[in-house]
Motif scaffolding. Structure first.
Motif, mmCIF file in Angstrom:
data_model
loop_
_atom_site.group_PDB
_atom_site.id
_atom_site.type_symbol
_atom_site.label_atom_id
_atom_site.label_comp_id
_atom_site.label_asym_id
_atom_site.label_seq_id
_atom_site.Cartn_x
_atom_site.Cartn_y
_atom_site.Cartn_z
ATOM 1 N N ARG A 252 0.806 -1.255 -0.158
ATOM 2 C CA ARG A 252 -0.020 -0.141 0.072
ATOM 3 C C ARG A 252 0.922 1.126 0.093
ATOM 4 O O ARG A 252 0.514 2.219 -0.659
ATOM 5 N N LYS A 312 -2.472 7.669 4.870
ATOM 6 C CA LYS A 312 -2.965 7.175 3.459
ATOM 7 C C LYS A 312 -2.866 5.573 3.566
ATOM 8 O O LYS A 312 -3.862 4.736 3.282
ATOM 9 N N ARG A 316 -6.221 2.766 4.564
ATOM 10 C CA ARG A 316 -6.539 1.867 3.403
ATOM 11 C C ARG A 316 -7.605 1.138 3.675
ATOM 12 O O ARG A 316 -8.593 0.850 2.947
ATOM 13 N N VAL A 319 -10.951 2.332 4.460
ATOM 14 C CA VAL A 319 -11.631 3.053 3.247
ATOM 15 C C VAL A 319 -12.110 1.946 2.418
ATOM 16 O O VAL A 319 -13.081 2.018 1.919
ATOM 17 N N LEU A 320 -11.522 0.940 2.292
ATOM 18 C CA LEU A 320 -11.800 -0.385 1.446
ATOM 19 C C LEU A 320 -13.156 -0.896 2.178
ATOM 20 O O LEU A 320 -13.993 -1.498 1.497
ATOM 21 N N SER A 327 -13.640 -6.708 4.384
ATOM 22 C CA SER A 327 -12.095 -6.322 4.407
ATOM 23 C C SER A 327 -11.524 -6.934 3.258
ATOM 24 O O SER A 327 -11.866 -7.876 2.563
ATOM 25 N N SER A 328 -10.340 -6.663 3.136
ATOM 26 C CA SER A 328 -9.321 -6.713 2.021
ATOM 27 C C SER A 328 -8.608 -8.107 1.904
ATOM 28 O O SER A 328 -7.507 -8.221 1.908
#
Lengths: 437, 437
Positions: A252, A312, A316, A319-320, A327-328
């Protein structure tokens, strides 16, 4: 590495297993099984989606010396001989890979990547050993069924179970993803305790039954301290074999630097995530490079680098979740693949990768005996060394101190799980990364 | 292929676009955009996770002639020149791949496989064009963010949108996964109508803006008839470029034959799924082989072959949902990858693969002008030919007739969407496969 003081019930096991280390592997393996602490040794269920009497015509001859696969699943219960066939006889020796939390979403991506050959290459047959919980056992069967239906030629064995003492038998890789998510009102200290217990047991199990050179990647949060607990409970496995995953943070960070500089992400290198996988982590722009130049020469906006960049990276995941509602899992599994590949392929000249590793002997002045993300290089044999030529200025040093202090506090908080006496928890604030379970 | 009769509002578009087909590609492309039916031509949103004023130092020089990428996402908005660098200058020309239902679970697996190079190889850069709905737009952004964070070197462009006329621009592959799930109390006829409308529009969009040799794989159910609707609405694209996915059924059938025979699944070949992707589908054991021998010589249990085998293949999805709580996204995406690879790599000698394809000119006596799964071979150039030397006995013929009758009934049911007059729906029963949406 200091040998951890373990709870009395496991003392005998550990003592005897270390005495046995020069015996033959087969004998050793059997003795270790016999010595397994009985209270924890619930047998993995034996599951086969074809009943023995349904197997009508075994075409592949039973090969002598094929080892038992007591907890195999479905089509992965058949015997095979890779050396007998033209297409497979040049393949490498099968490797055993354990994945915990195998019924979860991260694993649901990762297992298929492992099986496809994307991670270990097109000539590396693999056995997947899936660890789940009593509650998730049916879901494990579902995952194993989908692996069957995928017909991956390299995937030769799949077994499922809920006891780490069964599942970790002879594994060369342990990808520890499973962890309890934080419930409502649960403090980080509670989470450290609950998950710490899981990783203490898994450390003991690895110590008892895994390959002596098993590589362990801890993904379940709080991953640094879980990795510390795990390695402390596995005194017979080198501490440097344990990793806490900070690779998604690194990826990221690279993407954010690329975006800011207006370049494609393949131009960004030498990005370190320092410290804890939490909001105290330090994405390092000082040593990072873009097209081979220091980032600070390419991105002149120092305020952005010193503040927004880190935010940021850290926000991340949150925001995702807002956007995607989940979740990512996909990009986390990609970063696990990256972490594995970084250990089995030589690091490109001049570059490095981040991993949360054991701090003993580190050249950065970071406290010993914790798991701290640092810049690593590998010659591709599964090991790594720490990178020496990094710059640490006052701004970076100050931030390293903060994340170090947090990890030392987390360590005090789990002292009862690392054999270092009574826990004392004084975690000042919640530093869970947004969007993480 | 018979040219479909389309609804009046699209007549002008189609007429003019066919007149323009000899003009230069660039002009043609521009004219086609201008001619797009305005009621449907809601512009794709332009999204970039870095604002223009945040881009401080564009390192990569702006290359002359780089085409506009109006709906790019985030880091994929930067320009690049693959020919300028040592590592990338031997790469093939970029290909454009559209994926519909891009925010769904199947795509969530598939997109990362495409981006990793697993499907098209390590020297094939790709552009992913994600099609979603107004409702799923934020989720699309989430998916694009995870693709950013995965740092795949081969993934050079990602764009997202909700208009197929934007997203399908110049695509060489269209993987049509998105479809409305069946709601409570909804009949198959209703589903055919609702999803048929989606695929009619997507067919028109492909006809208007896609590469003239686009390969289309329809996954959204009912996929055979959706594929028929799609190809009927795309008269300028060869009908043989359209596929309905039956590869997961084939893979499941192979696994079940392997289990029954007690062999590893790589020993099973020549498995055809005939007909509709529904409970009338015919997994063909008569022509299938195990270790090169006819399955009927290896598995002597004829009752099992004639009854249970088909049931096991068809009930697999339902069992999976029971166990795993979700539909089989991972193995579906694996089977889409298999379907693509079967078209871009030569089929192994003597083997074949199943795909739902247009029946005109088929050698099996199956009714023309439907999409029917049949055995195919490819020389790896993206096209296929039907396999001629298959045996069709009375038992198989009878079952082919039943699934053919169903597809003809489904076709009558969507006549209003294929330009063949008024629909007449006489579907006798619900033949949705268990576990499918």
């Amino acid at each position: 590495m200091a040998v951890a003081q373990l709870s009395p019930s496991y003392t005998e096991t550990r003592f005897l297993s270390s005495q046995l280390s020069s015996a033959s592997t087969r004998l050793y393996s059997r003795r270790r099984q016999a010595l397994r602490p009985s209270s924890k040794a619930r047998n993995a269920k034996i599951v086969c989606s074809v009943a023995p009497n349904e197997v009508q015509a075994p075409i592949t001859p039973q090969t002598k010396g094929t080892r038992n696969k007591p907890d195999c699943f479905g089509v992965f219960c058949v015997t095979y001989d890779l050396k007998a066939e033209e297409e497979t006889k040049s393949w490498k020796k099968l490797i055993n890979i354990a994945v915990s939390g195998a019924a979860g979403m991260i694993s649901n991506h990762l297992l298929f990547k492992l099986a496809s050959g994307e991670v270990f290459g097109p000539d590396q047959p693999i056995a997947l050993k899936l660890l789940g919980s009593e509650r998730s056992f049916q879901a494990l069967e579902g995952v194993a069924m989908e692996l069957e239906d995928s017909l991956y030629p390299l995937l030769r064995e799949v077994s499922i179970g809920i006891s780490p003492y069964e599942v970790f038998q002879d594994v060369e890789w342990a990808l520890l993803i499973g962890a309890k998510p934080r419930g409502p009102g649960m403090e980080r200290a509670d989470l450290l305790d609950i998950n710490g217990q899981i990783f203490a047991e898994q450390g003991k199990a690895l110590n008892a039954v895994a390959s002596r050179n098993v590589k362990v990647i801890v993904v379940g949060n709080p991953c640094n301290t879980n990795a510390l607990i795990c390695l402390k409970n596995a005194p017979d496995i080198p501490a440097k074999n344990f990793h806490a995953l900070t690779r998604l943070d690194e990826n990221r960070a690279k993407c954010q630097l690329a975006l800011k500089a207006g370049v494609f992400y393949d131009k960004v290198s030498n990005v370190t995530i320092w410290g804890n996988h939490s909001t105290t982590q330090v994405p390092d722009f000082l040593n990072a490079r873009i097209n081979g130049l220091p980032v600070t020469e390419v991105i002149k906006d120092t305020a952005w680098l010193e503040k927004e960049f880190t935010e940021k990276v850290q926000k991340r995941g949150g925001v995702l979740i807002q956007k995607w509602g989940r979740s990512s899992a996909a990009s986390t599994s990609v970063s696990i693949v990256d972490a594995i590949k970084s250990l089995i392929t030589p690091t490109p000249k001049g570059d490095w990768f981040s991993s949360g590793v054991y701090t003993n002997g580190n050249p950065y002045g970071i406290a010993e005996d914790i798991v701290f993300s640092m810049p690593c290089r590998s010659d591709g044999n599964g090991d790594y060394e720490l990178v020496k030529d990094v710059i640490i200025d006052d701004f970076l040093r100050e931030r390293l101190k903060k994340t170090e202090a947090e990890l030392l506090a987390e360590k005090r908080c789990v002292a009862h799980l690392t054999g270092e006496g009574n826990a004392y928890c004084d975690l000042p604030e919640d530093t869970m990364l947004p969007g993480e379970m």
